[in-house]
Design an enzyme around this catalytic site. Sequence first.
Site, short mmCIF file in Angstrom:
data_model
loop_
_atom_site.label_atom_id
_atom_site.label_comp_id
_atom_site.label_asym_id
_atom_site.label_seq_id
_atom_site.Cartn_x
_atom_site.Cartn_y
_atom_site.Cartn_z
N LEU A 1 0.82 -1.21 0.00
CA LEU A 1 0.00 0.00 0.00
C LEU A 1 0.86 1.27 0.00
O LEU A 1 0.74 2.12 -0.86
CB LEU A 1 -0.94 0.00 1.22
CG LEU A 1 -1.76 1.27 1.47
CD1 LEU A 1 -2.70 1.55 0.31
CD2 LEU A 1 -2.53 1.14 2.78
N THR A 2 1.78 1.38 0.97
CA THR A 2 2.57 2.59 1.14
C THR A 2 3.47 2.86 -0.06
O THR A 2 4.02 1.95 -0.67
CB THR A 2 3.43 2.47 2.42
OG1 THR A 2 2.57 2.27 3.53
CG2 THR A 2 4.27 3.72 2.65
N GLU B 1 0.93 0.91 10.21
CA GLU B 1 -0.51 0.64 10.23
C GLU B 1 -1.29 1.82 10.80
O GLU B 1 -2.29 1.66 11.48
CB GLU B 1 -0.81 -0.67 10.98
CG GLU B 1 -0.19 -1.87 10.29
CD GLU B 1 -0.87 -3.17 10.59
OE1 GLU B 1 -2.09 -3.17 10.88
OE2 GLU B 1 -0.20 -4.21 10.53
N THR C 1 -0.13 6.02 11.88
CA THR C 1 0.61 6.69 12.95
C THR C 1 -0.33 7.07 14.11
O THR C 1 -1.55 7.11 13.95
CB THR C 1 1.28 7.97 12.44
OG1 THR C 1 0.25 8.91 12.07
CG2 THR C 1 2.20 7.70 11.26
#
Length: 384
Positions: free
Chosen positions: A125-126, A365, A367
């Site tokens: 995802l990131t 997941e 911050t």
Amino acid sequence: MNEIDNETFSQLKDAIERFVRERLVPNEMRVEETDDIPEEIVKEMKELGLFGLTISPDYGGIGLNCRQESEIAMILGQTAPAFRSLFGTNIGIGARGLILAGTEKQKETYLPKLASGEMIASFALTEPDSGSDPSSLTTKAIRDGDDYLISGTKRYITNAARAGLFTVMARTDFEAAGAGAISAFLVPADAPGITLGAKDRKMGQRGTTTCDVIFDNVRVPSEAIIGLEPGQGFKLAMRVLDRGRIHIGALATGMCKRLIQEMLAFAQDRRQFGQPIGEFQLIQAMIADSYTDFTAAQSLVRATAAEYDAAGSARINASATKYFATEAVGRIADRAVQVHGGAGYMTEYAVERFYRDVRLFRIYEGTSQIQQLLIARQLIKNGL
């Protein structure tokens, strides 16, 4: 999904507690020094069923519900996080989207391999410029006949080097903005056009592996979209992270317990001014504050997991659990180092390693600051 009964779960819990105590804790320093998990440990993890904890027995897993998963995560938190990280993507974010929304064919293709540990899943995802705001991701999946061509770079992807399968979030609608423009794809790791970046060098959590994953016109069939529905990727990612945040909160809570145990043992053994330092009131205050943080986190984890099992979601309390427990373990790790004094700064003591390891929990997941926003916005929208 089938779930195991209480007696079977109690036996599993006992077995994992023994495994953590007898096999994982004694190998923590080995993992720290080699930056890898010994193959004999990996083999034992597979035999114990750890890769399939949350996958239904219909596909070869154990089928834990959220409450049971949280209890196991609190046990696994009492050792180096690298061990849990190895199979964590299979029981969590790497496979959760497939479990929640996959077609029967997709599940039959991948879940048995994931449950056995034959295959490892990664959640992509990131991106370099997209982290806390995943809806701004730029990885593209362009339609080409019956296929899609995926291009883009994903960053800090856990278990990417070990993965056999990526769950990839990519933009499929280039006119629309926001959640409806993103789709979730199941992409085999050996697909042509995938390359991996160099292994990341991290502050802590040695033994875990993260790196960039670069997709260059990776061709996948339209049937690779999870559930065969384009535009559902962002919503699915949020559902995946809902339960994942409860898991991370439970993991952090287990680490709270381990750190307090280390703190207590040192406070009783170390002597100053002719007496154990545990007899000094300021040391006792740090122990008391740490225990209070731990029990509060534990209660929140258990209540939120029960809510998730009952309702199928726990959006606001999943965020509250992740936020509180990961901040709490940071406070406890700091106190544990302080109680150890100069020894706490030395690598031979576990608290030095945990101090570095737990720092990541307040970042990945979602911050702590993102959890604050999610909690406040839900309250403003829906009330208390």
